[in-house]
Design a protein around this motif. Structure first.
Motif, PDB file in Angstrom:
ATOM      1  N   CYS A   1      55.157   0.245  24.630  1.00  0.00           N
ATOM      2  CA  CYS A   1      53.913  -0.006  23.894  1.00  0.00           C
ATOM      3  C   CYS A   1      53.469  -1.445  24.120  1.00  0.00           C
ATOM      4  O   CYS A   1      54.290  -2.360  24.139  1.00  0.00           O
TER       5      CYS A   1
ATOM      6  N   HIS B   1      57.979   2.965  21.217  1.00  0.00           N
ATOM      7  CA  HIS B   1      57.715   1.871  20.277  1.00  0.00           C
ATOM      8  C   HIS B   1      58.973   1.389  19.575  1.00  0.00           C
ATOM      9  O   HIS B   1      59.967   2.102  19.499  1.00  0.00           O
TER      10      HIS B   1
ATOM     11  N   CYS C   1      56.242   0.096  14.263  1.00  0.00           N
ATOM     12  CA  CYS C   1      54.974  -0.129  14.971  1.00  0.00           C
ATOM     13  C   CYS C   1      53.857   0.679  14.308  1.00  0.00           C
ATOM     14  O   CYS C   1      54.064   1.806  13.860  1.00  0.00           O
TER      15      CYS C   1
ATOM     16  N   CYS D   1      53.698  -3.394  20.162  1.00  0.00           N
ATOM     17  CA  CYS D   1      54.970  -3.818  19.562  1.00  0.00           C
ATOM     18  C   CYS D   1      55.955  -4.334  20.616  1.00  0.00           C
ATOM     19  O   CYS D   1      56.999  -4.870  20.267  1.00  0.00           O
TER      20      CYS D   1
ATOM     21  N   SER E   1      51.549   2.220  15.540  1.00  0.00           N
ATOM     22  CA  SER E   1      51.211   3.462  16.255  1.00  0.00           C
ATOM     23  C   SER E   1      52.027   4.653  15.763  1.00  0.00           C
ATOM     24  O   SER E   1      51.778   5.780  16.159  1.00  0.00           O
TER      25      SER E   1
HETATM   26 ZN   LIG Z   1      54.151   0.243  19.466  1.00  0.00          ZN
END
Ligand SMILES: [Zn+2]
Length: 248
Positions: free
Chosen positions: A68, A41, A45, A71, A47
């Protein structure tokens, strides 16, 4: 301002900056992975709320992480990732799951055989079914531990260096071991950075520090840094190995 620089110098700087963008910069770009995810990422991000491990883009791609889809971090242009399907995936240390001792997950690690001994913190291994980014024979620098010098070309043998070197040889040479990896796969000399686990599930890196055969080497961050610092303090308190009183 421009008059101070001859045209040739300006052209040189222009070419230099262009080449840096084309050949070097993207590989070293920092991206982020998580403890459990399979994607890398951009910073920030969503996540990355739970865990956030910095890694270079080159390293992320070679380790088999995919970009990812939220992002959309950059990929490695013009550099095909090393295929990993021929071997087992590299087992990255995960603090939440990996223990330093008996509970270590040996089946998820990379099996290897120690074929040569260099000194207390460096050995050569043959890696069975090597993952794509790892050779069949590699020199391993043990993560997080520094043993006194014995083979440096310009330094004298340091106190307790011989003992540390012998300990590693006796415990590891000819043995089947398991390798686990941390954030950085290699050091600047190209040596593989790994934790070596014995067949009984002991982390040998930790054992060296615990028994006073080496220092906790914390110059480069690794995930067991605090644990290794504590093991060194314990060894100092108990005057083990190189922390002992006797002058050898
Ligand atoms: Zn990400």
């Amino acid at each position: 301002m421009l008059k101070k620089f001859p045209a040739g110098v300006l052209v040189f700087f222009f070419l230099f900056s262009v080449s840096a963008v084309c050949w070097g910069a993207d590989e070293d770009l920092t991206v982020y992975v998580t403890n459990t995810g399979e994607r890398y990422h951009r910073e920030g991000c969503s996540s990355l709320r739970r865990s956030r491990i910095p890694i270079s883009l080159g390293e992320a791609v070679r380790s088999g992480y995919d970009p990812c889809s939220i992002c959309k971090p950059p990929g490695l242009f013009g550099k095909a990732p090393v295929p990993e399907e021929s071997g087992r995936p590299l087992y990255r240390v995960n603090v939440a799951e990996l223990a330093l001792s008996a509970e270590a997950e040996l089946p998820r690690m990379v099996p290897a055989e120690v074929i040569d001994h260099v000194d207390g913190d460096t050995v050569r291994v043959r890696i069975l079914n090597a993952p794509g980014s790892v050779g069949a024979v590699e020199t391993i620098r043990l993560i997080g531990v520094d043993t006194p010098e014995t083979v440096h070309p310009s330094k004298p043998v340091e106190r307790f260096g011989k003992e540390a070197s012998n300990f590693t040889r006796e415990r590891l040479l000819g043995k089947s071991v398991y390798l686990a990896f941390d954030w950085d796969l290699r050091d600047r000399y190209g040596r593989l950075l790994a934790y070596i686990y014995t067949g009984e599930g002991r982390c040998f890196n930790a054992l060296l520090v615990q028994e006073g055969y080496g220092f906790a080497y914390t110059r480069f961050p690794f995930q067991f840094m605090e644990e290794f610092r504590a093991l060194e303090q314990q060894a100092r308190n108990e005057k083990r190995g190189l922390w002992g009183d006797d002058d050898r």
